[in-house]
Design a protein around this motif. Structure first.
Motif, PDB file in Angstrom:
ATOM      1  N   PRO A  24       0.820  -1.220   0.000  1.00 53.73           N
ATOM      2  CA  PRO A  24       0.000   0.000   0.000  1.00 53.73           C
ATOM      3  C   PRO A  24       0.853   1.269   0.000  1.00 53.73           C
ATOM      4  O   PRO A  24       0.516   2.250  -0.676  1.00 53.73           O
ATOM      5  N   SER A  25       1.955   1.266   0.727  1.00 53.74           N
ATOM      6  CA  SER A  25       2.837   2.436   0.746  1.00 53.74           C
ATOM      7  C   SER A  25       3.484   2.660  -0.607  1.00 53.74           C
ATOM      8  O   SER A  25       3.659   3.809  -1.044  1.00 53.74           O
ATOM      9  N   CYS A  61       2.017   9.127   5.433  1.00 52.40           N
ATOM     10  CA  CYS A  61       1.135   8.022   5.051  1.00 52.40           C
ATOM     11  C   CYS A  61       1.779   6.672   5.346  1.00 52.40           C
ATOM     12  O   CYS A  61       1.108   5.743   5.816  1.00 52.40           O
ATOM     13  N   LEU A 118       0.285   3.722   7.700  1.00 54.58           N
ATOM     14  CA  LEU A 118       0.057   2.362   7.215  1.00 54.58           C
ATOM     15  C   LEU A 118       0.793   1.339   8.071  1.00 54.58           C
ATOM     16  O   LEU A 118       0.268   0.247   8.337  1.00 54.58           O
ATOM     17  N   ARG A 171      -1.292   0.868  11.264  1.00 50.35           N
ATOM     18  CA  ARG A 171      -2.693   0.475  11.199  1.00 50.35           C
ATOM     19  C   ARG A 171      -2.859  -0.970  11.689  1.00 50.35           C
ATOM     20  O   ARG A 171      -1.924  -1.770  11.661  1.00 50.35           O
TER      21      ARG A 171
END
Length: 228
Positions: free
Chosen positions: A81-82, A107, A111, A114
Motif C-alpha cells: 500500500p505504501s 502516510c 500504514l 494500522r
C-alpha cells in the motif's frame, strides 16, 4: 440458483466459528498476525493458526503452502500500500517535492501503524533475510527508491552528491521504519501524532529549513486529502 449454492465452496472446518466477515484466506492471515506478534513466529505452528481460524490443518494448505508463505503475505501487505501511494506522489510533479516527501512519510507511518498488530516487527526475523522473501525485499526496495526520488527533487536534495543523497535516503527510510520499534515499546502511542512528527523530522533530515515546515505540512496534508 440459490445464494447458498452460488457461493464459493471453501475447505472444511474443524469447528464452526462465529462469522467474521472475512474470507478464509484473510482469516488465516488475521490469525497468524495475532499469533506471530504475540507468541512469536518460531513458537507458532501452522496447526495453531489453523485451530485459531477453525480450519483443519490440511485445509490451511489450500490457501498457503506453509508458515513462510503466510509470513511473506503478511509483510508484503505492509509495504505494497505504501508503494502505491509513493508511485502516485512521485507522479504529482506539479506539487513541491518537499510536500510530497512529507505526505509519503506521514502516510507510510500511518500504514505501518494500522491494525491491532505491529506487523513491521516481523521484518526483524532472521527468516525474512532468506530468498523466500525476495518479493518483499523487492517491493521494499522500490518504496525506498521512491523516497530517494522525492528527496532528489527537493531544493536541498538537488544540491547533494550521489553518495550523500544515498545516505540521506537511508536515513529517511530508516526514520520511517523506526516507528516499528517505537510502537513495540509504546503500543498506546497515538499513530496520527507519531506520523506527523516523523514526517516533520524527515523534512529536517532532507535539509528543509524549520521556517518552511508548517507550509509544507499543510501542502502534504492537502495531497493526502485529495487521494481520499
Amino acid at each position: 440458483m440459490s445464494p447458498s449454492t452460488s457461493r464459493r465452496v471453501g475447505r472444511p472446518r474443524a469447528q464452526e466459528r462465529p462469522a467474521s466477515g472475512l474470507e478464509p484466506r484473510e482469516e488465516v492471515l488475521a490469525a497468524a498476525a495475532e499469533l506471530f506478534t504475540t507468541h512469536g513466529y518460531t513458537a507458532t505452528s501452522t496447526r495453531a493458526v489453523a485451530e485459531r481460524t477453525g480450519l483443519r490443518q490440511a485445509s490451511l494448505y489450500h490457501y498457503f503452502d506453509g508458515k513462510e508463505a503466510i509470513l511473506a503475505a503478511l509483510i508484503e501487505g505492509t509495504v505494497r500500500p505504501s508503494l502505491e501511494v509513493a508511485r502516485q506522489l512521485v507522479a504529482r510533479t506539479e506539487a513541491a517535492a518537499e510536500a510530497r516527501l512529507w505526505a509519503l512519510c506521514q502516510c507510510d507511518v500511518m500504514l505501518l501503524c494500522r491494525g491491532p498488530h505491529n506487523l513491521g516487527a516481523l521484518y526483524l526475523l532472521p527468516e525474512v533475510q532468506t530468498e523466500r522473501f525476495a518479493v518483499f525485499h523487492q517491493v521494499r526496495a522500490e518504496l525506498k527508491a521512491a523516497y530517494g526520488q522525492l528527496l532528489a527533487g527537493t531544493e536541498p536534495g538537488a544540491a547533494l552528491g550521489a553518495l550523500e543523497l544515498a545516505l540521506r535516503t537511508d536515513l529517511l527510510f530508516g526514520l520511517t521504519e523506526s516507528v516499528i520499534l517505537i510502537r513495540r515499546a509504546d503500543p498506546a502511542r497515538d499513530p496520527q501524532a507519531l506520523a506527523v512528527a516523523t514526517a516533520d523530522a524527515a523534512l529536517r533530515i532532507a535539509g528543509v529549513p524549520q521556517r518552511s515546515l508548517a507550509r509544507l505540512r499543510r501542502e502534504g496534508q492537502r495531497l493526502l486529502a485529495a487521494r481520499r
